[in-house]
Design a protein around this motif. Structure first.
Motif, PDB file in Angstrom:
ATOM      1  N   GLU A  54      62.773  44.187  41.434  1.00 14.30           N
ATOM      2  CA  GLU A  54      61.624  43.901  40.575  1.00 14.30           C
ATOM      3  C   GLU A  54      62.109  43.037  39.424  1.00 14.30           C
ATOM      4  N   TRP A  55      61.352  41.965  39.147  1.00 14.32           N
ATOM      5  CA  TRP A  55      61.795  41.047  38.096  1.00 14.32           C
ATOM      6  C   TRP A  55      60.570  40.398  37.467  1.00 14.32           C
ATOM      7  N   PRO A  79      65.685  32.075  35.083  1.00 12.45           N
ATOM      8  CA  PRO A  79      64.642  31.376  35.857  1.00 12.45           C
ATOM      9  C   PRO A  79      64.375  29.959  35.374  1.00 12.45           C
ATOM     10  N   ASN A  80      64.730  29.651  34.132  1.00  8.65           N
ATOM     11  CA  ASN A  80      64.452  28.314  33.601  1.00  8.65           C
ATOM     12  C   ASN A  80      65.674  27.415  33.596  1.00  8.65           C
ATOM     13  N   THR A  87      70.088  31.835  45.979  1.00  2.00           N
ATOM     14  CA  THR A  87      70.402  33.226  46.304  1.00  2.00           C
ATOM     15  C   THR A  87      69.742  33.601  47.616  1.00  2.00           C
ATOM     16  N   ASN A  88      70.378  34.507  48.322  1.00  6.88           N
ATOM     17  CA  ASN A  88      69.878  34.940  49.618  1.00  6.88           C
ATOM     18  C   ASN A  88      69.676  36.446  49.576  1.00  6.88           C
ATOM     19  N   ALA A  95      62.907  34.897  41.441  1.00  4.96           N
ATOM     20  CA  ALA A  95      63.715  33.986  40.636  1.00  4.96           C
ATOM     21  C   ALA A  95      64.953  34.704  40.132  1.00  4.96           C
ATOM     22  N   PRO A  96      66.088  34.018  40.075  1.00  2.00           N
ATOM     23  CA  PRO A  96      67.299  34.669  39.564  1.00  2.00           C
ATOM     24  C   PRO A  96      67.158  35.004  38.081  1.00  2.00           C
ATOM     25  N   TYR A  97      67.713  36.126  37.676  1.00  4.64           N
ATOM     26  CA  TYR A  97      67.657  36.546  36.280  1.00  4.64           C
ATOM     27  C   TYR A  97      68.880  36.014  35.534  1.00  4.64           C
TER      28      TYR A  97
END
Length: 371
Positions: A54-55, A79-80, A87-88, A95-97
Motif C-alpha cells: 500500500e502506498w 514517485p517524482n 521495479t518488478n 510508484a516507488p517510494y
C-alpha cells in the motif's frame, strides 16, 4: 604433526581465498533467493528494495511487504524522481517510494517521511545474521581503534613491569587487601539491601526468596574473604619468595634489552596473526551456498566444506596457542641463560642480549611439536 597440520591449514586457507566471496555475506537477497549484486541476473543490481503493498503518495502512508524484496540498480528517490528506477514488484505497478541507502546494500523507507514503515522494516531485518555480517564487514573500518588498543595495552604492560621492579611486594599485598575488602563489602551489601534491589526488578511477591538467596550469597562472600585472609596470614613466607622471584625476573628483563621489546613484538605478531586467521575464516565461511530473502539467510555447507571448517578452526587455535607458548619459552630460555652465565668481577653477568631470539630459534628447531 604440527608441520602436517600447518600444511593442511595453508591449503584450506588458500582454498577459502580462491573459492570464497565475502561480498555474499553482506549483500541482501531478493524474493527468489538471488544475492543482489552477486548472483547471475542481478549482478548490476546491488541494492535490496522492499516492495510496497500500500502506498498513498499524497498522505505519505506506506505499507511494505518484508517478504517481497527485489534487487535494484539504485535506490529509488520517490514517485517524482526524474531518474526512474524500474521495479518488478508482485503488488503491481505502484510508484516507488522515497528511500535511504543503508550500508551500501539496502534501500529502506526514508525515516523522516515514512518513519513507521522504516521502523517496522528495520525490526524485521534485525537478526543475528545481518548484525553479524555487518559487524564483520565493519571491522575493516575499525582497524585504527584496534591498533590503538594494542598499543595502549602494550604501554600498560610496560608500566606494570616498572611497578613490579619497584614495588612488587606492595602490589601483591595491595591485591590481596583489595580482594578481602571487596568481598566483605559485597557481603554487607547483599545482606542489607541486595534483596530490595532484586525485588524491585522481579516483583515484591518474590522478595522472601530474594532475601534468602542474597543472605546465602553474603555468607559465601564473607567465607571467601576469611579464606583469603587465612591465605594472607599462612602464606606470608611464600609471598616473600614470590616477590623475590618477581623482582629477580624484572631485573633480568632490564638487563637484557630485547626482553623489553618481546611483549610488543608478541602483541603485534599475535594480533596480526589473529586478524589474518579471522579473515581467512570469513573467506572460508563465504564459500557456503546461501539461501533466504532480504537479510534472513541460511548457510548450507557440503561435507567437504564442513571438514575444512573443522580443520581450519582447530589448527588456527593451535597456531595462536603455539605463538603464545613460543613467546613464553623464549623468555624462559633467555632468563635461564642469563642465570647460567658466570658473574664477573663487577658482580654483573655478561650475557648477550640475543637470548630471546636464540630461544625462539631453539623452540622452533627442537620443540615444534611439544610447545
Amino acid at each position: 604433526a604440527f608441520g602436517v597440520a600447518l600444511i593442511a591449514f595453508l591449503y584450506v586457507f588458500s582454498w577459502g581465498l580462491s573459492h570464497g566471496n565475502v561480498e555474499k555475506l553482506r549483500h541482501g537477497l531478493d524474493r527468489d533467493g538471488r544475492i543482489c549484486g552477486i548472483s547471475t541476473g542481478v549482478r548490476a543490481q546491488p541494492y535490496v528494495y522492499y516492495c510496497p503493498t500500500e502506498w498513498d503518495v499524497w498522505n505519505w502512508s506506506l505499507v511494505v511487504d518484508d517478504s517481497d524484496p527485489i534487487c535494484v540498480w539504485k535506490c529509488p528517490e520517490g514517485p517524482n524522481a526524474t531518474d526512474d528506477v524500474p521495479t518488478n514488484c508482485s503488488s503491481g505497478a505502484l510508484a516507488p517510494y522515497v528511500t535511504t541507502k543503508v550500508g551500501d546494500w539496502y534501500c529502506l523507507p526514508e525515516t523522516s517521511k515514512l518513519s513507521q514503515a522504516s521502523v517496522k522494516l528495520r525490526r524485521h531485518m534485525a537478526n543475528w545474521q545481518s548484525e553479524g555480517s555487518a559487524g564483520v564487514m565493519g571491522m575493516k573500518n575499525s582497524w585504527p581503534v584496534m591498533i590503538f588498543i594494542v598499543l595502549v595495552a602494550t604501554g600498560l604492560g610496560y608500566i606494570y613491569l616498572c611497578l613490579l621492579r619497584a614495588i612488587a611486594k606492595g602490589l601483591i599485598w595491595l591485591c590481596l587487601g583489595i580482594g578481602i575488602v571487596s568481598l566483605v563489602g559485597l557481603g554487607i551489601y547483599l545482606w542489607t539491601q541486595g534483596a530490595d534491589d532484586i525485588s524491585s526488578q522481579i516483583g515484591t511477591e518474590h522478595i522472601e526468596e530474594a532475601k534468602g538467596s542474597t543472605k546465602v550469597l553474603a555468607v559465601l562472600s564473607w567465607v571467601g574473604a576469611f579464606l583469603l585472609a587465612c591465605l594472607f596470614c599462612c602464606c606470608y613466607g611464600d609471598v616473600e619468595l614470590s616477590t623475590a622471584c618477581v623482582r629477580s625476573g624484572t631485573e633480568v628483563i632490564w638487563k637484557m634489552p630485547l626482553l623489553l621489546l618481546a611483549p610488543l613484538v608478541k602483541a603485534v605478531t599475535k594480533t596480526s596473526m589473529a586478524v589474518l586467521v579471522f579473515w581467512g575464516f570469513v573467506e572460508l565461511w563465504s564459500t557456503a551456498d546461501i539461501t533466504g530473502t532480504g537479510t534472513r539467510r541460511h548457510y548450507h555447507f557440503s561435507g567437504e566444506q564442513q571438514l575444512y571448517l573443522v580443520i581450519y578452526i582447530f589448527v588456527a587455535w593451535w597456531l595462536l596457542a603455539f605463538i603464545t607458548a613460543l613467546y613464553q619459552f623464549s623468555i624462559a630460555y633467555a632468563v635461564a641463560k642469563w642465570y647460567d652465565t658466570d658473574v664477573n668481577e663487577d658482580g654483573d653477568r655478561d650475557a648477550d642480549c640475543c637470548g630471546v631470539t636464540e630461544g625462539i630459534w631453539c623452540g622452533v628447531r627442537f620443540h615444534l611439536g611439544s610447545l
